[in-house]
Design a protein around this motif. Structure first.
Motif, mmCIF file in Angstrom:
data_model
loop_
_atom_site.group_PDB
_atom_site.id
_atom_site.type_symbol
_atom_site.label_atom_id
_atom_site.label_comp_id
_atom_site.label_asym_id
_atom_site.label_seq_id
_atom_site.Cartn_x
_atom_site.Cartn_y
_atom_site.Cartn_z
ATOM 1 N N MET A 13 0.824 -1.214 0.000
ATOM 2 C CA MET A 13 0.000 0.000 0.000
ATOM 3 C C MET A 13 0.859 1.266 0.000
ATOM 4 N N SER A 14 1.948 1.262 0.749
ATOM 5 C CA SER A 14 2.758 2.486 0.825
ATOM 6 C C SER A 14 3.504 2.727 -0.484
ATOM 7 N N GLY A 15 4.038 1.651 -1.082
ATOM 8 C CA GLY A 15 4.770 1.788 -2.331
ATOM 9 C C GLY A 15 3.862 2.282 -3.453
ATOM 10 N N LEU A 16 2.646 1.743 -3.496
ATOM 11 C CA LEU A 16 1.715 2.175 -4.548
ATOM 12 C C LEU A 16 1.272 3.616 -4.324
ATOM 13 N N VAL A 31 8.286 1.014 -9.512
ATOM 14 C CA VAL A 31 8.027 0.233 -8.296
ATOM 15 C C VAL A 31 8.545 -1.178 -8.548
ATOM 16 N N LEU A 32 9.386 -1.660 -7.659
ATOM 17 C CA LEU A 32 9.985 -2.990 -7.793
ATOM 18 C C LEU A 32 9.381 -3.923 -6.743
ATOM 19 N N GLU A 33 8.823 -5.033 -7.173
ATOM 20 C CA GLU A 33 8.147 -5.938 -6.239
ATOM 21 C C GLU A 33 8.664 -7.357 -6.436
ATOM 22 N N ARG A 34 9.072 -7.970 -5.331
ATOM 23 C CA ARG A 34 9.661 -9.314 -5.435
ATOM 24 C C ARG A 34 8.624 -10.370 -5.816
ATOM 25 N N HIS A 35 7.359 -10.149 -5.394
ATOM 26 C CA HIS A 35 6.325 -11.158 -5.666
ATOM 27 C C HIS A 35 5.708 -11.009 -7.040
ATOM 28 N N TRP A 38 0.694 -7.932 -6.245
ATOM 29 C CA TRP A 38 0.916 -6.697 -5.504
ATOM 30 C C TRP A 38 0.058 -6.684 -4.253
ATOM 31 N N GLY A 39 0.263 -5.687 -3.409
ATOM 32 C CA GLY A 39 -0.569 -5.541 -2.212
ATOM 33 C C GLY A 39 0.182 -5.805 -0.919
ATOM 34 N N GLY A 40 1.337 -6.509 -0.993
ATOM 35 C CA GLY A 40 2.091 -6.798 0.236
ATOM 36 C C GLY A 40 1.226 -7.587 1.197
ATOM 37 N N VAL A 54 -5.625 -11.672 1.968
ATOM 38 C CA VAL A 54 -4.593 -12.139 2.912
ATOM 39 C C VAL A 54 -4.781 -11.434 4.255
ATOM 40 N N GLY A 55 -4.785 -10.112 4.233
ATOM 41 C CA GLY A 55 -4.789 -9.396 5.508
ATOM 42 C C GLY A 55 -6.087 -8.695 5.837
ATOM 43 N N LEU A 56 -6.823 -8.273 4.827
ATOM 44 C CA LEU A 56 -7.908 -7.316 5.102
ATOM 45 C C LEU A 56 -9.011 -7.876 5.991
ATOM 46 N N SER A 257 11.943 3.008 0.420
ATOM 47 C CA SER A 257 11.875 1.572 0.720
ATOM 48 C C SER A 257 10.738 1.240 1.665
ATOM 49 N N SER A 258 9.862 0.312 1.240
ATOM 50 C CA SER A 258 8.805 -0.195 2.130
ATOM 51 C C SER A 258 9.163 -1.602 2.608
ATOM 52 N N ALA A 259 10.433 -1.975 2.445
ATOM 53 C CA ALA A 259 10.845 -3.337 2.810
ATOM 54 C C ALA A 259 10.911 -3.543 4.326
ATOM 55 N N LYS A 266 19.668 -4.019 6.163
ATOM 56 C CA LYS A 266 20.442 -5.150 5.617
ATOM 57 C C LYS A 266 20.752 -4.943 4.135
ATOM 58 N N LEU A 267 19.800 -4.371 3.404
ATOM 59 C CA LEU A 267 20.032 -4.139 1.970
ATOM 60 C C LEU A 267 21.200 -3.170 1.753
ATOM 61 N N CYS A 268 21.453 -2.332 2.768
ATOM 62 C CA CYS A 268 22.544 -1.344 2.634
ATOM 63 C C CYS A 268 23.834 -1.815 3.280
ATOM 64 N N ALA A 439 7.546 -10.329 11.342
ATOM 65 C CA ALA A 439 7.106 -9.224 12.221
ATOM 66 C C ALA A 439 5.998 -8.437 11.516
ATOM 67 N N VAL A 440 4.784 -8.652 11.996
ATOM 68 C CA VAL A 440 3.639 -8.146 11.251
ATOM 69 C C VAL A 440 3.644 -6.626 11.153
ATOM 70 N N TYR A 441 4.008 -5.959 12.222
ATOM 71 C CA TYR A 441 4.026 -4.492 12.194
ATOM 72 C C TYR A 441 5.453 -3.951 12.208
ATOM 73 N N PHE A 466 3.269 4.551 10.091
ATOM 74 C CA PHE A 466 1.842 4.656 9.778
ATOM 75 C C PHE A 466 1.371 3.335 9.191
ATOM 76 N N LEU A 467 0.370 2.747 9.873
ATOM 77 C CA LEU A 467 -0.019 1.380 9.554
ATOM 78 C C LEU A 467 -1.424 1.289 9.008
ATOM 79 N N GLY A 468 -1.764 0.086 8.568
ATOM 80 C CA GLY A 468 -3.085 -0.145 8.001
ATOM 81 C C GLY A 468 -3.087 0.328 6.559
HETATM 82 C C1 LIG Z 1 -3.578 -10.498 9.538
HETATM 83 C C2 LIG Z 1 -3.519 -9.039 9.196
HETATM 84 C C3 LIG Z 1 -4.672 -8.337 9.064
HETATM 85 C C4 LIG Z 1 -4.622 -6.982 8.729
HETATM 86 N N1 LIG Z 1 -5.777 -6.383 8.596
HETATM 87 C C5 LIG Z 1 -5.805 -5.111 8.247
HETATM 88 C C6 LIG Z 1 -7.039 -4.506 8.074
HETATM 89 O O1 LIG Z 1 -8.069 -5.134 8.232
HETATM 90 N N2 LIG Z 1 -7.075 -3.204 7.754
HETATM 91 C C7 LIG Z 1 -5.944 -2.476 7.566
HETATM 92 O O2 LIG Z 1 -6.055 -1.293 7.264
HETATM 93 N N3 LIG Z 1 -4.731 -3.039 7.736
HETATM 94 C C8 LIG Z 1 -4.638 -4.340 8.073
HETATM 95 N N4 LIG Z 1 -3.440 -4.939 8.248
HETATM 96 C C9 LIG Z 1 -2.218 -4.123 8.167
HETATM 97 C C10 LIG Z 1 -1.842 -3.774 6.752
HETATM 98 O O3 LIG Z 1 -1.879 -4.938 5.989
HETATM 99 C C11 LIG Z 1 -0.424 -3.156 6.717
HETATM 100 O O4 LIG Z 1 -0.325 -2.139 7.687
HETATM 101 C C12 LIG Z 1 -0.081 -2.528 5.361
HETATM 102 O O5 LIG Z 1 -0.481 -3.380 4.319
HETATM 103 C C13 LIG Z 1 1.412 -2.266 5.275
HETATM 104 O O6 LIG Z 1 1.755 -1.789 3.988
HETATM 105 P P1 LIG Z 1 3.275 -1.486 3.600
HETATM 106 O O7 LIG Z 1 3.255 -0.933 2.231
HETATM 107 O O8 LIG Z 1 3.913 -0.664 4.655
HETATM 108 O O9 LIG Z 1 4.066 -2.861 3.656
HETATM 109 P P2 LIG Z 1 3.875 -4.307 3.031
HETATM 110 O O10 LIG Z 1 2.445 -4.649 2.871
HETATM 111 O O11 LIG Z 1 4.700 -5.183 3.901
HETATM 112 O O12 LIG Z 1 4.525 -4.212 1.576
HETATM 113 C C14 LIG Z 1 5.913 -4.279 1.363
HETATM 114 C C15 LIG Z 1 6.149 -4.878 -0.005
HETATM 115 O O13 LIG Z 1 7.540 -4.816 -0.295
HETATM 116 C C16 LIG Z 1 7.936 -6.022 -0.929
HETATM 117 N N5 LIG Z 1 9.375 -6.209 -0.700
HETATM 118 C C17 LIG Z 1 9.985 -6.373 0.504
HETATM 119 N N6 LIG Z 1 11.303 -6.485 0.331
HETATM 120 C C18 LIG Z 1 11.545 -6.361 -1.004
HETATM 121 C C19 LIG Z 1 12.719 -6.383 -1.805
HETATM 122 N N7 LIG Z 1 13.930 -6.540 -1.263
HETATM 123 N N8 LIG Z 1 12.592 -6.242 -3.145
HETATM 124 C C20 LIG Z 1 11.372 -6.056 -3.721
HETATM 125 N N9 LIG Z 1 10.221 -6.044 -3.002
HETATM 126 C C21 LIG Z 1 10.312 -6.197 -1.663
HETATM 127 C C22 LIG Z 1 7.088 -7.090 -0.270
HETATM 128 O O14 LIG Z 1 6.990 -8.241 -1.090
HETATM 129 C C23 LIG Z 1 5.759 -6.346 -0.119
HETATM 130 O O15 LIG Z 1 4.936 -6.519 -1.250
HETATM 131 C C24 LIG Z 1 -3.405 -6.298 8.551
HETATM 132 C C25 LIG Z 1 -2.244 -7.008 8.700
HETATM 133 C C26 LIG Z 1 -2.311 -8.369 9.022
HETATM 134 C C27 LIG Z 1 -1.058 -9.139 9.148
#
Ligand SMILES: Cc1cc2nc3c(=O)[nH]c(=O)nc-3n(C[C@H](O)[C@H](O)[C@H](O)COP(=O)(O)OP(=O)(O)OC[C@H]3O[C@@H](n4cnc5c(N)ncnc54)[C@H](O)[C@@H]3O)c2cc1C
Length: 495
Positions: A13-16, A31-35, A38-40, A54-56, A257-259, A266-268, A439-441, A466-468
């Protein structure tokens, strides 16, 4: 060699959010994504014709159309998305359920206030004072000192169970710290869950992701899937680009970086990054989750479950900490996505249960269990999954059963109505996010300004703090504004 204005690591979500913002201002961005999806953490998958998120559970930060100054309104304005394009439908009501006490809440904060006044009459003045402190705190001040939320909450509320009942939803939906939160994080989560509330699109997270991907591509952004970043390249304290898993090099003026903080370090080369920031390497987060997904043969409401989401603890004191065992099923989140006020019946009637889990123990079991066999199956009568009898799958079956059994003090017995089950473990969280230790958060250390210690490399998303769904997108947007657009003197409205 390709050169970009900005490279973004991760299509979560943050990268997009960051990508759309930069592409809208005609920046050359990738935007570079390992998977391959999309959606993380907020991704999706299909199994046996069923569509699963997965998470929502819910989108927090609900705002009515045109509501002024709220995060969702700011987000829509920044990404030029119309409110009705999100197709949001509000929760009915949710609840926090502890032994002998239940507090209902909805998107109208008055419901929670009246529930506290009825269940804890001697605490309502303190609750009002806490509410005022939350309302008056500016969580967008990125330079505010870090304070412990528990100390502040306990200065207003003397009943320990009520304190834990307030913390329980906020921690489950966004704390990287065990049994406490940073005050600014507490405020963000309190506002997003209790003041603003929950909603979801009819089609779940797919709908939001399609909107974001379409917007990004239309604005001219480049998206490369199955493209992992192996290293962030830096010279003389300045990021200059990235090296990909396939050895290819891309250069850029800025890398976002949203990694995750630990992972980006570690990447650095961890030592160099932390040393430049004058800090110790960031600690890895300890908190991870399992989630069981039950597909029912009828709507949850028809078996007497009225709530949209229930945050529960089976003990008076809620323990938000990494368990010694594989899971801690004494507390959790129960989500009924079909109990949002949806215009059409959902494709599936689901009960999802989240519990705190121990990554190391699940990982150890998997390592000793050989091949990575997915454990998804038709539910056999009521006991759950049929699976190959290795240690990992046996543990999944055992903890699936416990997870379901231990919610029965909070909802009627749904188990006879389960026709299909799935379960994910902390390994799945690592798989979708790349976060060490599942680590989920992310790390308990956050980089609120995004500064990483290396010029031109900035942290976005979970570890900016900033989460969610909404928080992560706003994080990407605000870091893109601050470190790319404002630096380039573009006229931008900030978040
Ligand atoms: C069970 C669960 C339920 C949740 N429910 C909700 C909910 O109901 N509502 C809500 O608002 N939030 C919810 N969340 C939280 C929400 O999912 C996250 O806060 C949010 O998605 C985080 O987004 P992000 O972009 O920071 O990171 P991420 O989603 O972690 O995205 C990071 C991306 O970077 C990619 N990446 C990492 N390293 C590399 C690399 N070296 N090279 C290329 N790509 C890489 C990963 O593959 C991933 O796609 C939930 C989380 C969990 C676990």
């Amino acid at each position: 060699m390709s050169h970009y204005d900005a490279i973004i690591i991760g299509a979560g979500m943050s990268g997009l959010g960051a990508g759309i913002r930069l592409a809208m201002f005609d920046k050359r961005v990738v935007v570079l994504e390992r998977h391959y999806v999309w959606g993380g953490l907020n991704s999706f998958y299909q199994y046996k014709g069923h569509q699963f998120d997965v998470g929502l559970h819910a989108m927090t930060n609900y705002a009515e159309r045109g509501a002024k100054g709220l995060p969702l309104t700011r987000l829509l304005k920044q990404l030029r998305i119309r409110w009705d394009e999100l197709d949001l439908h509000q929760q009915g009501h949710s609840a926090v359920s502890f032994p002998g006490a239940k507090l209902k809440f909805s998107n109208d904060f008055e419901l929670l206030r009246s529930e506290v006044a009825t269940a804890f009459p001697d605490q309502i003045d303190g609750f009002d004072a806490l509410t005022t402190a939350v309302r008056e705190f500016n969580e967008l001040d990125l330079t505010a000192p870090t304070l412990n939320a528990r100390e502040i909450v306990e200065s207003h509320i003397s009943n320990p169970m009520l304190v834990d009942m307030i913390f329980c939803p906020l921690m489950f939906y966004g704390s990287a710290r065990e049994n406490d939160m940073d005050w600014d994080q507490f405020v963000v989560m309190f506002k997003s869950i209790f003041f603003e509330g929950f909603a979801r699109p009819q089609a779940g997270v797919r709908h939001i992701l399609k909107l974001l991907i379409d917007r990004y591509r239309k604005a001219g952004g480049e998206l490369r899937m199955k493209t992992g970043v192996q290293r962030v390249l830096h010279e003389n304290g300045r990021a200059i680009g990235v090296e990909l898993d396939n050895g290819e090099t891309l250069t850029a003026d800025t890398v976002l970086s949203s990694a995750g903080l630990v992972e980006t370090e570690k990447l650095c080369g961890a030592a160099s990054l932390a040393a430049r920031a004058g800090q110790r390497p960031a600690p890895q987060g300890k908190l991870s989750f399992t989630e069981t997904i039950n597909v029912l043969d009828k709507p949850a409401r028809e078996i007497g479950i009225d709530e949209t989401i229930i945050f529960f603890s089976n003990t008076e004191r809620f323990n938000y900490a990494k368990p010694d065992a594989l899971c801690d099923t004494s507390s959790g989140v129960i989500c009924m996505p079909g109990n949002f006020d949806l215009p059409e019946p959902p494709n599936d009637h689901l009960v999802r249960i989240t519990n705190i889990a121990n990554f190391d123990r699940w990982n150890e079991l998997k390592r000793n269990s050989g091949a990575d066999i997915p454990v998804r199956a038709e539910a056999d009568a009521r006991t759950g999954m049929s699976a190959p009898p290795d240690a990992y799958n046996t543990a999944k079956r055992e903890w699936y059963t416990r997870s379901c059994d231990h919610v029965l003090g909070h909802i009627p017995d749904f188990r006879p109505h389960t026709k299909l089950v799935d379960m994910f473990t902390p390994r799945t969280i690592r798989h979708y996010t790349g976060h060490e230790g599942g680590a989920v958060y992310g790390s308990p250390t956050k980089r609120r300004t995004g500064a990483s210690g290396i010029e031109g490399l900035y942290i976005i998303g979970t570890d900016q703090g900033f989460l969610g769904i909404i928080g992560a997108m706003l994080s990407g947007i605000s870091m893109a504004n601050r470190w790319v657009l404002q630096r380039d003197n573009a006229t931008v409205e900030t978040t």
